[in-house]
Design an enzyme around this catalytic site. Sequence first.
Site, PDB file in Angstrom:
ATOM      1  N   GLU A 166      -3.741  -0.318   7.769  1.00  0.00           N
ATOM      2  CA  GLU A 166      -2.603   0.084   8.610  1.00  0.00           C
ATOM      3  C   GLU A 166      -2.798  -0.426  10.028  1.00  0.00           C
ATOM      4  O   GLU A 166      -3.908  -0.384  10.558  1.00  0.00           O
ATOM      5  CB  GLU A 166      -2.495   1.623   8.760  1.00  0.00           C
ATOM      6  CG  GLU A 166      -1.904   2.358   7.627  1.00  0.00           C
ATOM      7  CD  GLU A 166      -1.823   3.870   7.909  1.00  0.00           C
ATOM      8  OE1 GLU A 166      -1.706   4.285   9.077  1.00  0.00           O
ATOM      9  OE2 GLU A 166      -1.890   4.620   6.926  1.00  0.00           O
ATOM     10  N   GLU A 212      -7.483   8.198   5.892  1.00  0.00           N
ATOM     11  CA  GLU A 212      -7.894   8.804   7.163  1.00  0.00           C
ATOM     12  C   GLU A 212      -8.488  10.199   7.029  1.00  0.00           C
ATOM     13  O   GLU A 212      -7.932  11.179   7.534  1.00  0.00           O
ATOM     14  CB  GLU A 212      -6.702   8.839   8.135  1.00  0.00           C
ATOM     15  CG  GLU A 212      -6.176   7.461   8.463  1.00  0.00           C
ATOM     16  CD  GLU A 212      -5.171   7.448   9.614  1.00  0.00           C
ATOM     17  OE1 GLU A 212      -4.688   8.527  10.013  1.00  0.00           O
ATOM     18  OE2 GLU A 212      -4.872   6.348  10.093  1.00  0.00           O
ATOM     19  N   TYR A 247      -4.976   1.658  15.448  1.00  0.00           N
ATOM     20  CA  TYR A 247      -3.852   1.620  16.368  1.00  0.00           C
ATOM     21  C   TYR A 247      -4.304   1.484  17.820  1.00  0.00           C
ATOM     22  O   TYR A 247      -3.693   0.764  18.591  1.00  0.00           O
ATOM     23  CB  TYR A 247      -3.017   2.903  16.229  1.00  0.00           C
ATOM     24  CG  TYR A 247      -2.327   3.027  14.879  1.00  0.00           C
ATOM     25  CD1 TYR A 247      -1.001   2.645  14.721  1.00  0.00           C
ATOM     26  CD2 TYR A 247      -3.006   3.502  13.761  1.00  0.00           C
ATOM     27  CE1 TYR A 247      -0.366   2.729  13.491  1.00  0.00           C
ATOM     28  CE2 TYR A 247      -2.383   3.595  12.524  1.00  0.00           C
ATOM     29  CZ  TYR A 247      -1.059   3.206  12.390  1.00  0.00           C
ATOM     30  OH  TYR A 247      -0.444   3.288  11.166  1.00  0.00           O
ATOM     31  N   HIS A 289      -2.979  10.796   0.386  1.00  0.00           N
ATOM     32  CA  HIS A 289      -2.479  10.601   1.749  1.00  0.00           C
ATOM     33  C   HIS A 289      -1.872  11.929   2.203  1.00  0.00           C
ATOM     34  O   HIS A 289      -0.683  12.026   2.480  1.00  0.00           O
ATOM     35  CB  HIS A 289      -1.477   9.447   1.805  1.00  0.00           C
ATOM     36  CG  HIS A 289      -1.265   8.860   3.182  1.00  0.00           C
ATOM     37  ND1 HIS A 289      -1.332   7.506   3.440  1.00  0.00           N
ATOM     38  CD2 HIS A 289      -0.987   9.441   4.375  1.00  0.00           C
ATOM     39  CE1 HIS A 289      -1.078   7.285   4.731  1.00  0.00           C
ATOM     40  NE2 HIS A 289      -0.863   8.456   5.327  1.00  0.00           N
ATOM     41  N   ASN A 311      -7.652   1.492   9.319  1.00  0.00           N
ATOM     42  CA  ASN A 311      -6.372   1.786   9.968  1.00  0.00           C
ATOM     43  C   ASN A 311      -6.681   1.811  11.458  1.00  0.00           C
ATOM     44  O   ASN A 311      -7.521   2.610  11.883  1.00  0.00           O
ATOM     45  CB  ASN A 311      -5.860   3.189   9.610  1.00  0.00           C
ATOM     46  CG  ASN A 311      -5.426   3.345   8.168  1.00  0.00           C
ATOM     47  OD1 ASN A 311      -5.559   2.426   7.366  1.00  0.00           O
ATOM     48  ND2 ASN A 311      -4.917   4.521   7.837  1.00  0.00           N
ATOM     49  N   ARG A 361       0.860  -1.186   0.000  1.00  0.00           N
ATOM     50  CA  ARG A 361       0.000   0.000   0.000  1.00  0.00           C
ATOM     51  C   ARG A 361       0.898   1.239   0.000  1.00  0.00           C
ATOM     52  O   ARG A 361       1.662   1.451   0.943  1.00  0.00           O
ATOM     53  CB  ARG A 361      -0.906  -0.012   1.241  1.00  0.00           C
ATOM     54  CG  ARG A 361      -1.732   1.218   1.348  1.00  0.00           C
ATOM     55  CD  ARG A 361      -2.766   1.209   2.462  1.00  0.00           C
ATOM     56  NE  ARG A 361      -3.364   2.536   2.417  1.00  0.00           N
ATOM     57  CZ  ARG A 361      -3.388   3.408   3.411  1.00  0.00           C
ATOM     58  NH1 ARG A 361      -2.928   3.074   4.610  1.00  0.00           N
ATOM     59  NH2 ARG A 361      -3.891   4.610   3.242  1.00  0.00           N
TER      60      ARG A 361
END
Length: 502
Positions: free
Chosen positions: A407, A214, A341, A169, A339, A125
């Site tokens: 991600e 995002e 985290y 991005h 994504n 990616r």
Amino acid sequence: MRLTRRHFLSTALGAGAVTAAGIPALFSACTASKAGTPPSSPPTQFNPPAQASFPKGFFWGTATASYQIEGAWKEDGKGESIWDRFAHTPGKIKNAETGDVACDSYHRWAEDIALMRAMNLNSYRFSISWPRIQPSGTGTANQKGIDYYSRLVDGLLAAQIRPFVTLYHWDLPQALQDAGGWTNRDLAGRFADYVQVMAKTLGDRVSDWMLFNEPSVFTYSGYLVGEHAPGQASIVDFLRATHVVNLAQGAGFRALKAVRPSARVGTAFNMSACEPATNSEADRLAAERAHAITNVWFLETALHGRYPGAFTFLPESIMRINSGDMEQMRAPLDFVGINLYVRTIASSVGAFERATHLQDWLFPVKMEGGHEGPMTDMGWEVWPKALYDMIMRITRDYNRPVIEITESGCAYNEGPDAGGAVRDGRRTAYHQGYLAGVAQAISEGADVRGYHAWSLLDNFEWAEGYSQRFGLSYVDYSTQKRTIKDSGKWYARVAAANRLPA
Ligand code: FCB
């Protein structure tokens, strides 16, 4: 307090938004007056089986972004991006660092493909820098920019690695920022034009695309907090930007499909499982509002043509929502990119704050990151259950869509030891845990097609400069030498076996 990116993912919209002159911040840091008791079954680190197989054809990948790795910031006709401008502005980036050179991947892309081959990966990616293609944001394409990505795509295909392309991005052409950036509705059409250029030039070889990376992060950090490019700090600009990005997502989707009807098109959404701080009804409602703004503000719009219930009312005129816009925002995405985290703990704000602060009336939620799990160098909590929870929630709420983990990763800053090895066992443990969460979700029926570790390389981490190392490969920035870390070697074994080892 001015939020830093370190705080961002753990506080999202809930706390400490700055106030633009004369405009009340809609999302302020208010201390919640806690009613209720802790949830009856307190969230615990969950324990999925460590050993697990993945479906045949699962995509094992890494993710990067143009500004964070390419360098060559003004080579071959590339125009200035908002990140070039921002990073060159004193005081914006830690240690005054910039992405001018970054990992020099613009010149070392072949070496980077070799790293991926050594890690047995079958998906990469990466993002396209819009100002390499359209230096001033519109008009004729810059052939040299196209050639760069064309070579990269050909190199990946020759190495049997799927090119998985992000169209935006965060590095907007500065010229478009000068015309208002994402607050200007014209950007939806400009974005669609650019998307079409890429679909025409790479779409014969690229089948899988993400329109945005995002959207909630770049609108929040760039327009509300101002710690990311373009560095604006206005609630009005933020709300408008989110709406224009939603319109652009719809327009970009249609533009791409018009040229390449069989392409698979999605977006990489920043997501965070939102848990109520207590089991009170107020905190549970707060967690739902947190979910709406953090996770589905750009997804509910695409799939259902409506805004989710984040606010006590939808500020339509501030957002400049016109009639017909809800239809324009629709985009039946082929997959949902996640994504993830961290998790978010949400609580309601007290009645007094709601009555006295406009912001708390509109968004009566306080959000913070969890603190029970181990913390990374970035200050983000390691909590694998968050990824499992999020996949299951999206699977339930959106009728089992195709999901790609676009991600996940962690910053730990260890470098080579005396023998040259990078012993980053904590990073291996992170990916082992999050991947076990993915495997668990798949075993319960979720349709997850791939996992992309952030990141292939240590790289430029936005406002943190080079201080946070997320890579599976270590980069010595003085020589640009890459070294696959222990975690990268572990990931190579997992990818080759298509299963997590015991
Ligand atoms: C994500 C961004 C990515 C990188 C990681 C650490 O939010 O998409 O560019 O900075 O965080």
